[in-house]
Scaffold this active site. Structure first.
Site, PDB file in Angstrom:
ATOM      1  N   LYS A   1     -42.432  39.005  16.260  1.00  0.00           N
ATOM      2  CA  LYS A   1     -41.325  38.210  16.266  1.00  0.00           C
ATOM      3  C   LYS A   1     -42.030  36.887  16.838  1.00  0.00           C
ATOM      4  O   LYS A   1     -42.764  36.942  17.752  1.00  0.00           O
ATOM      5  CB  LYS A   1     -39.928  38.589  17.175  1.00  0.00           C
ATOM      6  CG  LYS A   1     -38.969  37.817  17.362  1.00  0.00           C
ATOM      7  CD  LYS A   1     -37.945  38.417  17.919  1.00  0.00           C
ATOM      8  CE  LYS A   1     -36.507  37.444  18.049  1.00  0.00           C
ATOM      9  NZ  LYS A   1     -35.425  38.209  18.907  1.00  0.00           N
TER      10      LYS A   1
ATOM     11  N   SER B   1     -31.300  38.761  16.674  1.00  0.00           N
ATOM     12  CA  SER B   1     -31.885  37.738  15.997  1.00  0.00           C
ATOM     13  C   SER B   1     -33.295  38.185  15.416  1.00  0.00           C
ATOM     14  O   SER B   1     -33.842  37.203  14.762  1.00  0.00           O
ATOM     15  CB  SER B   1     -32.117  36.883  17.475  1.00  0.00           C
ATOM     16  OG  SER B   1     -32.974  37.462  18.429  1.00  0.00           O
TER      17      SER B   1
ATOM     18  N   SER C   1     -30.537  42.381  20.120  1.00  0.00           N
ATOM     19  CA  SER C   1     -31.341  41.742  18.941  1.00  0.00           C
ATOM     20  C   SER C   1     -32.307  42.625  18.315  1.00  0.00           C
ATOM     21  O   SER C   1     -33.022  42.228  17.216  1.00  0.00           O
ATOM     22  CB  SER C   1     -31.844  40.291  19.490  1.00  0.00           C
ATOM     23  OG  SER C   1     -30.950  39.731  19.566  1.00  0.00           O
TER      24      SER C   1
END
Length: 497
Positions: A89, A164, A188
C-alpha cells in the site's frame, strides 16, 4: 494447491502462484525461479492495471534485480518468503519508490528508508513489485478518495473494492500477487478484504511496527496482510511481527509460529455472537451468509454463545472523533516546507501554508482535518474528545467481558457487499457506516480477520469477521483455516490474472 507452469498467449513460461508455501519449496528445489515468479506477477500487474488501477507504481527493473539476487543467494532455501512477489500500500515506505498516500501533497515523495515491515519482508526473501492505490492518507471506505483515480473491484469493475487499502485487496483478489500489505485504522484491511473476497488480517495493536507507516490515527493504525489462504497470511504476519526499537508502541511479546497450530481442529472453541450486529441495517444476503457461517462453525464442533457488546452502538461516533483528532495533529506536518508538494505563487509564508494544503489535500482529508481540529479546540475538547476516550475504555471492557465467555467473536465484516461507484460519495455518514463492524477492533486494540463466507445474489463476495483477545492471532488463523477447508469459496472474480 499446486504451483503450475502455464503457457501464456506469447508462448512464454508463466508461473501461476496458488500459494506461497508451494512457491517457496519449488524455488528451493530448483523447479522454478524467483525471477519467473516475479516476472509473472509484474506481467499481470501491467496487463490488468489499465482495468483495475490497483497500482500507482510498478517497479519492474528493481523487482527483477531483487529476484535475480535471491536466485543467486546461497541462503534462499532458508528464506521463508524467497521469491514471493508482494504489493505494498502506498502509505508504507519502500526506499526508492514513491510514497504518495494517494495524495497530491506527497505525490513526488520518495523515502530514503524502508518501513520496518518492509525490511523484514526483504530479509525473508520477498520481492516488492509495486505500490498500490489507496484512499488519500488512508481516509475512506471505497477507494474513491485517491487523488489518482479509484481502484476497480475485480468482481465487478462498476463497483468499489472497499477502502482504504483497495489497491492491495484488488491485487490479491485478481491473482496478481499472492499477498499484499495494507493498513487498518478502522477496518481498511478487513472491509476491502470482504468486498474483494480475500482474507484480511489486522493484528493486535503493537504486534507489527508502525515505523515507516505514514500516520493517520496513531493509536489506531496497524499494518495488515491480504492473502487468499490462511497459511499465506500467517506466514507473512509472522515475518513482519515483533518488537522494534524504532517504534515504542510495539510490544515485547514473543511471535508464535502461526503455522504450527493452523490445522488443529476447533472442537470445543466458543464463538460469541452479538445478536444486535445481525439486526437492522444489515443486507439480507450478508445476514444469510453470516447465519450459514455460524451453522458451519457449529458443524465443525465450535460452541455458539450469545454475548453483549453494549457500547458498540457508540463505536462509529467514538472512532470518527478520535481518528479525526489524531489526523488533524498528524497531517499538520504537510505544509509545503519539508517535503512533498509546495504551492506556487504564494510569496507570504501563511499564504504558502494555506495554498499548499488547499491544493494538495482532497475533500475527504480536509473534512476530517476540520472535524479533528474542532473536537480538539478549546471549549469542545471535554465534550467530544475526552468523552470519546472514556467510551473507548468502556468498549475495551466490553470485549474483556465478552472474551471471558468466549474464545472469539464472530460478526459480519461489512454491512453490504461491494456498492456502485458514486452510490455513497455524497453522503459521508452512509459511507462512514461501512466501518460499523470493524472500528471496534481498532478502538479496543484487539486482532481481527475477515474471511470470505459467501456470495450475494449479484455474485459479489461477502466476508465474516473474527475478533479475538490480544495476541490471539494463532487462534484466529486456526478458525479461518478450519472454515476455509470446510467451506471453500469456489466463485472467481471476473477480472483475474
Amino acid at each position: 494447491m499446486q504451483l503450475r507452469l502455464l503457457e501464456d498467449n506469447c508462448q512464454n513460461e508463466s508461473v501461476v502462484i496458488d500459494n506461497i508455501i508451494s512457491l517457496r519449496y519449488s524455488i528451493a528445489r530448483g523447479e522454478t525461479t524467483a525471477r519467473a515468479a516475479v516476472e509473472s506477477a509484474l506481467d499481470a500487474a501491467e496487463k490488468l492495471n489499465d482495468t483495475l488501477n490497483a497500482f500507482l507504481e510498478i517497479d519492474r527493473a528493481g523487482a527483477l534485480q531483487r529476484a535475480d539476487q535471491i536466485d543467486a543467494s546461497s541462503r534462499k532455501s532458508a528464506m521463508p518468503l524467497a521469491g514471493v512477489p508482494v504489493a505494498i500500500k502506498d502509505n508504507i515506505c519502500v526506499r526508492g519508490m514513491q510514497t504518495s498516500c494517494g495524495s497530491r501533497i506527497l505525490g513526488p515523495y520518495h523515502p530514503p528508508y524502508n518501513a520496518t515491515a518492509i525490511e523484514r519482508l526483504i530479509e525473508a526473501g520477498a520481492v516488492v513489485i509495486g505500490k498500490t492505490n489507496c484512499d488519500e492518507f488512508a481516509m475512506g471506505s471505497s477507494n474513491e478518495n485517491s487523488a489518482f483515480g479509484p481502484v476497480k473491484n475485480p468482481w465487478d469493475t462498476a463497483r468499489v473494492p472497499g477502502g482504504s487499502s483497495g489497491g492491495s485487496a484488488a491485487s490479491v483478489a485478481a491473482g496478481i500477487v499472492p499477498v499484499a500489505l495494507g493498513s487498518d485504522t478502522g477496518g481498511s484491511v478487513r472491509q476491502p478484504a470482504s468486498l474483494c473476497g480475500v482474507i484480511g488480517v489486522k493484528p493486535t495493536y503493537g504486534r507489527v511496527s508502525r515505523y515507516g507507516l505514514v500516520a493517520f490515527g496513531s493509536s489506531l493504525d496497524q499494518i495488515g496482510v491480504f492473502a487468499r489462504h490462511a497459511a499465506d497470511a500467517a506466514a507473512v504476519l509472522e515475518v513482519i511481527s515483533g518488537r522494534d526499537p524504532h517504534d515504542a508502541t510495539t510490544a515485547d511479546v514473543p511471535v508464535p509460529n502461526y503455522a504450527a497450530e493452523l490445522n488443529n481442529d476447533i472442537k470445543g472453541l466458543r464463538l460469541g455472537i452479538a445478536r444486535e450486529f445481525l439486526g437492522q441495517g444489515l443486507d439480507d444476503d450478508v445476514r444469510s451468509s453470516i447465519e450459514k457461517a455460524i451453522d458451519a462453525y457449529r458443524d465443525l464442533g465450535a460452541e455458539i454463545v450469545d454475548i453483549d457488546l453494549p457500547h458498540a452502538k457508540y463505536a462509529i461516533a467514538v472512532y470518527y472523533i478520535i481518528a479525526t483528532a489524531e489526523a488533524s495533529s498528524n497531517l499538520a506536518r504537510y505544509d509545503g516546507v519539508r517535503y512533498g508538494f509546495r504551492a506556487e505563487e504564494a510569496p507570504a509564508l501563511r499564504d504558502m501554508y494555506r495554498k499548499t494544503r488547499d491544493e494538495g489535500f482532497g475533500p475527504e482529508v480536509k473534512r476530517r482535518v476540520m472535524l479533528g481540529t474542532y473536537v480538539l479546540s478549546a471549549g469542545y475538547y471535554d465534550a467530544y474528545y475526552l468523552k470519546a476516550q472514556q467510551v473507548r475504555t468502556l468498549l475495551r471492557q466490553d470485549f474483556a467481558n465478552a472474551f471471558a465467555r468466549c474464545d472469539a467473536v464472530l460478526t459480519p465484516t461489512a454491512p453490504t457487499p461491494a456498492f456502485l461507484f458514486g452510490e455513497k460519495v455524497d453522503d459521508p455518514l452512509a459511507m462512514y457506516l461501512n466501518d460499523i463492524f470493524t472500528v471496534t477492533a481498532n478502538l479496543a486494540g484487539v486482532p481481527g480477520i475477515s474471511v470470505p463466507c459467501g456470495v450475494s445474489s449479484d455474485g459479489l463476495p461477502i466476508g465474516l469477521q473474527l475478533l479475538g483477545p490480544n495476541w490471539s492471532e494463532t487462534l484466529l488463523f486456526r478458525l479461518t483455516q478450519a472454515y476455509q477447508l470446510a467451506n471453500p469459496l469456489n466463485a472467481q472474480p471476473k477480472v483475474h490474472a
